[in-house]
Design a protein around this motif. Sequence first.
Motif, PDB file in Angstrom:
ATOM      1  N   VAL A 203      11.449   8.128  -1.032  1.00 52.48           N
ATOM      2  CA  VAL A 203      11.572   8.627   0.342  1.00 52.48           C
ATOM      3  C   VAL A 203      11.608  10.152   0.328  1.00 52.48           C
ATOM      4  CG1 VAL A 203      13.043   8.651   2.399  1.00 52.48           C
ATOM      5  CG2 VAL A 203      12.776   6.540   1.071  1.00 52.48           C
ATOM      6  N   VAL A 204      10.924  10.746   1.303  1.00 54.61           N
ATOM      7  CA  VAL A 204      10.984  12.190   1.550  1.00 54.61           C
ATOM      8  C   VAL A 204      11.662  12.362   2.905  1.00 54.61           C
ATOM      9  CG1 VAL A 204       9.675  14.316   1.851  1.00 54.61           C
ATOM     10  CG2 VAL A 204       8.867  12.563   0.236  1.00 54.61           C
ATOM     11  N   VAL A 205      12.732  13.137   2.952  1.00 53.39           N
ATOM     12  CA  VAL A 205      13.510  13.328   4.173  1.00 53.39           C
ATOM     13  C   VAL A 205      13.284  14.741   4.703  1.00 53.39           C
ATOM     14  CG1 VAL A 205      15.831  13.350   5.175  1.00 53.39           C
ATOM     15  CG2 VAL A 205      15.252  11.696   3.381  1.00 53.39           C
ATOM     16  N   VAL A 206      12.968  14.823   5.996  1.00 53.05           N
ATOM     17  CA  VAL A 206      12.807  16.113   6.664  1.00 53.05           C
ATOM     18  C   VAL A 206      14.169  16.540   7.196  1.00 53.05           C
ATOM     19  CG1 VAL A 206      11.632  17.381   8.492  1.00 53.05           C
ATOM     20  CG2 VAL A 206      10.453  15.496   7.330  1.00 53.05           C
ATOM     21  N   THR A 207      14.689  17.658   6.670  1.00 52.72           N
ATOM     22  CA  THR A 207      15.997  18.144   7.097  1.00 52.72           C
ATOM     23  C   THR A 207      16.166  19.610   6.725  1.00 52.72           C
ATOM     24  OG1 THR A 207      18.387  17.806   6.950  1.00 52.72           O
ATOM     25  CG2 THR A 207      17.113  17.382   4.945  1.00 52.72           C
ATOM     26  N   HIS A 208      16.977  20.298   7.508  1.00 52.94           N
ATOM     27  CA  HIS A 208      17.348  21.670   7.158  1.00 52.94           C
ATOM     28  C   HIS A 208      18.686  21.697   6.426  1.00 52.94           C
ATOM     29  CE1 HIS A 208      14.033  23.581   9.204  1.00 52.94           C
ATOM     30  NE2 HIS A 208      14.254  22.800  10.246  1.00 52.94           N
ATOM     31  N   ARG A 209      19.305  20.528   6.284  1.00 47.08           N
ATOM     32  CA  ARG A 209      20.605  20.461   5.610  1.00 47.08           C
ATOM     33  C   ARG A 209      20.687  19.228   4.702  1.00 47.08           C
ATOM     34  NH1 ARG A 209      23.345  16.785   8.457  1.00 47.08           N
ATOM     35  NH2 ARG A 209      22.544  16.302  10.517  1.00 47.08           N
ATOM     36  N   PRO A 210      20.127  19.334   3.497  1.00 49.42           N
ATOM     37  CA  PRO A 210      20.234  18.206   2.567  1.00 49.42           C
ATOM     38  C   PRO A 210      21.695  17.943   2.193  1.00 49.42           C
ATOM     39  CG  PRO A 210      18.858  19.965   1.653  1.00 49.42           C
ATOM     40  CD  PRO A 210      19.407  20.453   2.945  1.00 49.42           C
ATOM     41  N   PRO A 211      22.023  16.700   1.876  1.00 51.57           N
ATOM     42  CA  PRO A 211      23.388  16.412   1.440  1.00 51.57           C
ATOM     43  C   PRO A 211      23.723  17.186   0.162  1.00 51.57           C
ATOM     44  CG  PRO A 211      22.133  14.387   1.798  1.00 51.57           C
ATOM     45  CD  PRO A 211      21.173  15.525   1.906  1.00 51.57           C
TER      46      PRO A 211
ATOM     47  N   TRP B 187      21.155  10.407  -4.555  1.00 50.36           N
ATOM     48  CA  TRP B 187      19.820   9.949  -4.152  1.00 50.36           C
ATOM     49  C   TRP B 187      18.750  10.606  -5.035  1.00 50.36           C
ATOM     50  CZ3 TRP B 187      23.280  11.633  -0.232  1.00 50.36           C
ATOM     51  CH2 TRP B 187      23.842  10.597   0.521  1.00 50.36           C
ATOM     52  N   PRO B 188      18.693  10.288  -6.299  1.00 43.39           N
ATOM     53  CA  PRO B 188      17.741  10.950  -7.202  1.00 43.39           C
ATOM     54  C   PRO B 188      16.272  10.636  -6.901  1.00 43.39           C
ATOM     55  CG  PRO B 188      18.897   9.184  -8.350  1.00 43.39           C
ATOM     56  CD  PRO B 188      19.559   9.342  -7.013  1.00 43.39           C
ATOM     57  N   ARG B 189      15.972   9.512  -6.253  1.00 40.10           N
ATOM     58  CA  ARG B 189      14.576   9.172  -5.918  1.00 40.10           C
ATOM     59  C   ARG B 189      14.146   9.777  -4.584  1.00 40.10           C
ATOM     60  NH1 ARG B 189      13.189   3.404  -5.387  1.00 40.10           N
ATOM     61  NH2 ARG B 189      11.102   4.182  -5.737  1.00 40.10           N
ATOM     62  N   THR B 190      15.049  10.443  -3.900  1.00 38.30           N
ATOM     63  CA  THR B 190      14.787  10.969  -2.566  1.00 38.30           C
ATOM     64  C   THR B 190      14.573  12.474  -2.637  1.00 38.30           C
ATOM     65  OG1 THR B 190      16.150   9.226  -1.600  1.00 38.30           O
ATOM     66  CG2 THR B 190      15.701  11.137  -0.221  1.00 38.30           C
ATOM     67  N   SER B 191      13.524  12.940  -1.943  1.00 40.80           N
ATOM     68  CA  SER B 191      13.243  14.381  -1.850  1.00 40.80           C
ATOM     69  C   SER B 191      13.664  14.873  -0.475  1.00 40.80           C
ATOM     70  CB  SER B 191      11.748  14.649  -2.028  1.00 40.80           C
ATOM     71  OG  SER B 191      11.285  14.170  -3.263  1.00 40.80           O
ATOM     72  N   PHE B 192      14.110  16.099  -0.395  1.00 37.05           N
ATOM     73  CA  PHE B 192      14.517  16.705   0.865  1.00 37.05           C
ATOM     74  C   PHE B 192      13.694  17.967   1.074  1.00 37.05           C
ATOM     75  CE2 PHE B 192      17.970  14.150  -0.662  1.00 37.05           C
ATOM     76  CZ  PHE B 192      18.416  13.487   0.476  1.00 37.05           C
ATOM     77  N   VAL B 193      13.020  18.057   2.230  1.00 36.89           N
ATOM     78  CA  VAL B 193      12.191  19.215   2.558  1.00 36.89           C
ATOM     79  C   VAL B 193      12.509  19.659   3.979  1.00 36.89           C
ATOM     80  CG1 VAL B 193      10.339  18.532   0.974  1.00 36.89           C
ATOM     81  CG2 VAL B 193      10.270  17.793   3.350  1.00 36.89           C
TER      82      VAL B 193
ATOM     83  N   ALA C 185       5.488  20.055   4.922  1.00 37.26           N
ATOM     84  CA  ALA C 185       5.925  19.980   3.526  1.00 37.26           C
ATOM     85  C   ALA C 185       6.259  18.546   3.138  1.00 37.26           C
ATOM     86  CB  ALA C 185       7.139  20.883   3.311  1.00 37.26           C
ATOM     87  N   ALA C 186       6.801  17.778   4.075  1.00 37.86           N
ATOM     88  CA  ALA C 186       7.160  16.382   3.788  1.00 37.86           C
ATOM     89  C   ALA C 186       5.917  15.543   3.511  1.00 37.86           C
ATOM     90  CB  ALA C 186       7.942  15.788   4.955  1.00 37.86           C
ATOM     91  N   VAL C 187       4.894  15.703   4.330  1.00 38.41           N
ATOM     92  CA  VAL C 187       3.665  14.936   4.113  1.00 38.41           C
ATOM     93  C   VAL C 187       2.987  15.375   2.818  1.00 38.41           C
ATOM     94  CG1 VAL C 187       1.348  14.457   5.041  1.00 38.41           C
ATOM     95  CG2 VAL C 187       3.350  14.351   6.547  1.00 38.41           C
TER      96      VAL C 187
ATOM     97  N   SER D 131       0.808  -1.215   0.000  1.00 39.43           N
ATOM     98  CA  SER D 131       0.000   0.000   0.000  1.00 39.43           C
ATOM     99  C   SER D 131       0.845   1.271   0.000  1.00 39.43           C
ATOM    100  CB  SER D 131      -0.921   0.016   1.227  1.00 39.43           C
ATOM    101  OG  SER D 131      -0.174   0.242   2.414  1.00 39.43           O
ATOM    102  N   CYS D 132       2.155   1.133   0.185  1.00 37.01           N
ATOM    103  CA  CYS D 132       3.028   2.300   0.371  1.00 37.01           C
ATOM    104  C   CYS D 132       3.386   2.952  -0.959  1.00 37.01           C
ATOM    105  CB  CYS D 132       4.305   1.886   1.098  1.00 37.01           C
ATOM    106  SG  CYS D 132       5.416   3.280   1.394  1.00 37.01           S
ATOM    107  N   GLY D 133       3.074   4.241  -1.066  1.00 36.12           N
ATOM    108  CA  GLY D 133       3.442   5.014  -2.243  1.00 36.12           C
ATOM    109  C   GLY D 133       4.591   5.965  -1.996  1.00 36.12           C
ATOM    110  N   ALA D 134       4.843   6.283  -0.722  1.00 36.55           N
ATOM    111  CA  ALA D 134       5.965   7.148  -0.348  1.00 36.55           C
ATOM    112  C   ALA D 134       6.221   6.967   1.141  1.00 36.55           C
ATOM    113  CB  ALA D 134       5.668   8.616  -0.651  1.00 36.55           C
ATOM    114  N   LEU D 135       7.444   7.234   1.533  1.00 30.85           N
ATOM    115  CA  LEU D 135       7.863   7.082   2.919  1.00 30.85           C
ATOM    116  C   LEU D 135       8.495   8.386   3.374  1.00 30.85           C
ATOM    117  CD1 LEU D 135       9.126   4.037   4.548  1.00 30.85           C
ATOM    118  CD2 LEU D 135      10.751   5.928   4.597  1.00 30.85           C
ATOM    119  N   VAL D 136       8.208   8.809   4.608  1.00 30.84           N
ATOM    120  CA  VAL D 136       8.796  10.024   5.170  1.00 30.84           C
ATOM    121  C   VAL D 136       9.702   9.622   6.325  1.00 30.84           C
ATOM    122  CG1 VAL D 136       8.359  12.243   6.301  1.00 30.84           C
ATOM    123  CG2 VAL D 136       6.771  11.403   4.553  1.00 30.84           C
ATOM    124  N   ALA D 137      10.924  10.130   6.311  1.00 33.63           N
ATOM    125  CA  ALA D 137      11.901   9.829   7.351  1.00 33.63           C
ATOM    126  C   ALA D 137      12.603  11.113   7.768  1.00 33.63           C
ATOM    127  CB  ALA D 137      12.930   8.821   6.843  1.00 33.63           C
TER     128      ALA D 137
END
Length: 193
Positions: free
Chosen positions: A87-95, A102-108, A113-115, A60-66
Amino acid sequence: MVFSHMTMSLDGFIADPRDRVEDLFEWYETGEVPLPTASRDVTLRVDGDSAGVMRELTESCGALVAGRRLFDITDGWGDTHPVGAPVVVVTHRPPEDAATRWPRTSFVTDIGAAVTRAREIAGDKDVILASASVTQQALDLGLVDEVWVSLVPVLLGEGIPYFAKLHRGHVFLKDPAVVQGHRALHLRYRVQR
């Protein structure tokens, strides 16, 4: 739907004080049912009842937030989380090398914003929250529909709690759906609105 899922010790911890989870994740390796994952190096072996829970969760998973800490501990899962979803990553300092490594990973920068981003990615599938701090923040904002716990028979005594510092106050849950697996009791609670 937006839900959290964590494996938790009986005393409420999702990792020991040094972020180790081996003692909690034993149930992923003690069964007779092989469950391949999107990570070619990871195959779970769980009992039949736990396999049903895990299939429901992953299919059932379409995206994951970490959170960033979990992302760093796992080295971003090599850009392929075992559930197979982006994956969507919550951070103030993306790599610095995020776009290439990590092209499939979003950073917010925040949980709201992540949800939102995860819902866009997931489409008509679910969003899974996979970090304790992310779950706590999402509960405070009223963004969580269900809380899933795979409760394991381990007492850690100290560590990283699944639930702490709920600034909004009490969060009431409906009665759980319960699945008894081998070495894990799976609990699924809908958040009362």
